[in-house]
Design a protein around this motif. Structure first.
Motif, PDB file in Angstrom:
ATOM      1  N   ARG A   1      -9.561  -1.298   2.886  1.00  0.00           N
ATOM      2  CA  ARG A   1      -9.390  -2.710   2.570  1.00  0.00           C
ATOM      3  C   ARG A   1      -8.237  -3.301   3.381  1.00  0.00           C
ATOM      4  O   ARG A   1      -8.309  -4.423   3.871  1.00  0.00           O
ATOM      5  CB  ARG A   1      -9.123  -2.884   1.074  1.00  0.00           C
ATOM      6  CG  ARG A   1      -9.054  -4.330   0.618  1.00  0.00           C
ATOM      7  CD  ARG A   1      -8.693  -4.452  -0.849  1.00  0.00           C
ATOM      8  NE  ARG A   1      -7.380  -3.909  -1.184  1.00  0.00           N
ATOM      9  CZ  ARG A   1      -6.212  -4.488  -0.880  1.00  0.00           C
ATOM     10  NH1 ARG A   1      -6.195  -5.618  -0.238  1.00  0.00           N
ATOM     11  NH2 ARG A   1      -5.067  -3.924  -1.232  1.00  0.00           N
TER      12      ARG A   1
ATOM     13  N   TRP B   1      -9.441   6.223  -4.382  1.00  0.00           N
ATOM     14  CA  TRP B   1      -8.550   5.068  -4.400  1.00  0.00           C
ATOM     15  C   TRP B   1      -7.874   4.901  -3.053  1.00  0.00           C
ATOM     16  O   TRP B   1      -7.819   3.805  -2.503  1.00  0.00           O
ATOM     17  CB  TRP B   1      -7.489   5.227  -5.493  1.00  0.00           C
ATOM     18  CG  TRP B   1      -6.514   4.087  -5.478  1.00  0.00           C
ATOM     19  CD1 TRP B   1      -6.654   2.886  -6.105  1.00  0.00           C
ATOM     20  CD2 TRP B   1      -5.271   4.032  -4.758  1.00  0.00           C
ATOM     21  NE1 TRP B   1      -5.572   2.088  -5.823  1.00  0.00           N
ATOM     22  CE2 TRP B   1      -4.702   2.766  -4.999  1.00  0.00           C
ATOM     23  CE3 TRP B   1      -4.582   4.919  -3.943  1.00  0.00           C
ATOM     24  CZ2 TRP B   1      -3.487   2.377  -4.444  1.00  0.00           C
ATOM     25  CZ3 TRP B   1      -3.375   4.526  -3.392  1.00  0.00           C
ATOM     26  CH2 TRP B   1      -2.842   3.269  -3.650  1.00  0.00           C
TER      27      TRP B   1
ATOM     28  N   PHE C   1       0.836  -1.201   0.000  1.00  0.00           N
ATOM     29  CA  PHE C   1       0.000   0.000   0.000  1.00  0.00           C
ATOM     30  C   PHE C   1       0.871   1.252   0.000  1.00  0.00           C
ATOM     31  O   PHE C   1       0.642   2.182  -0.770  1.00  0.00           O
ATOM     32  CB  PHE C   1      -0.946  -0.009   1.202  1.00  0.00           C
ATOM     33  CG  PHE C   1      -1.740   1.258   1.371  1.00  0.00           C
ATOM     34  CD1 PHE C   1      -2.642   1.676   0.398  1.00  0.00           C
ATOM     35  CD2 PHE C   1      -1.609   2.022   2.512  1.00  0.00           C
ATOM     36  CE1 PHE C   1      -3.382   2.841   0.554  1.00  0.00           C
ATOM     37  CE2 PHE C   1      -2.357   3.184   2.689  1.00  0.00           C
ATOM     38  CZ  PHE C   1      -3.234   3.591   1.707  1.00  0.00           C
TER      39      PHE C   1
ATOM     40  N   LYS D   1       2.470   1.799  -3.443  1.00  0.00           N
ATOM     41  CA  LYS D   1       1.508   2.331  -4.417  1.00  0.00           C
ATOM     42  C   LYS D   1       1.156   3.782  -4.091  1.00  0.00           C
ATOM     43  O   LYS D   1       1.023   4.613  -4.975  1.00  0.00           O
ATOM     44  CB  LYS D   1       0.239   1.484  -4.426  1.00  0.00           C
ATOM     45  CG  LYS D   1       0.413   0.129  -5.040  1.00  0.00           C
ATOM     46  CD  LYS D   1      -0.898  -0.641  -4.966  1.00  0.00           C
ATOM     47  CE  LYS D   1      -0.776  -2.040  -5.511  1.00  0.00           C
ATOM     48  NZ  LYS D   1      -2.039  -2.787  -5.379  1.00  0.00           N
TER      49      LYS D   1
ATOM     50  N   GLU E   1      -8.371   1.622  -0.651  1.00  0.00           N
ATOM     51  CA  GLU E   1      -7.216   0.772  -0.343  1.00  0.00           C
ATOM     52  C   GLU E   1      -6.888   0.786   1.149  1.00  0.00           C
ATOM     53  O   GLU E   1      -6.575  -0.253   1.723  1.00  0.00           O
ATOM     54  CB  GLU E   1      -5.994   1.205  -1.163  1.00  0.00           C
ATOM     55  CG  GLU E   1      -6.124   0.875  -2.628  1.00  0.00           C
ATOM     56  CD  GLU E   1      -6.241  -0.613  -2.881  1.00  0.00           C
ATOM     57  OE1 GLU E   1      -5.388  -1.396  -2.412  1.00  0.00           O
ATOM     58  OE2 GLU E   1      -7.204  -1.011  -3.568  1.00  0.00           O
TER      59      GLU E   1
END
Length: 123
Positions: free
Chosen positions: A34, A27, A7, A10, A31
């Motif tokens: 999640r 996004w 994570f 990214k 993320e």
């Protein structure tokens, strides 16, 4: 590579090459939730994400990396020397852990509370 590292990797790439602000926030939020929901529960993940994004709004794009650092803390992968968090970030983390204490696994809760206590955030 751990989920928190993935994570953060990214997130770092997106911060260096930002796209549309609303798309990025969407996004990042998805993320982050999640990743952290299995540790702190869905509601707590959404709450800390929304509060943190609101607090960081208008700051430089690199400030969004704090969400990666917060996620790393929840996954027990936080590196104090390379992941700077301010007192407001720690207060958000503390409040989240306290609010979600009933849904967090007892061993995870103990680990999180011990880490907060070691930083002098709990009395």
């Amino acid at each position: 590579m751990s989920p928190a590292d993935r994570f953060l990797s990214k997130l770092t790439a997106r911060v260096k090459s930002p796209g549309d602000g609303a798309e990025e926030s969407g996004w990042i939020g998805r993320e982050f939730c999640r990743l952290t929901a299995p540790v702190i529960g869905n509601a707590a993940a959404e709450d800390i994400c929304c509060r943190t994004l609101e607090r960081l709004r208008g700051q430089n794009p690199e400030s969004l990396l704090k969400l990666g650092y917060i996620a790393a803390f929840f996954w027990d992968e936080y590196e104090e020397s390379s992941m700077p968090l301010g007192i407001e970030d720690w207060r958000e983390i503390q409040e989240t852990v306290e609010d979600a204490s009933e849904v967090i696994d007892i061993n995870t809760l103990t680990r999180l509370m011990d880490n907060l206590l070691a930083r002098g955030l709990l009395q």
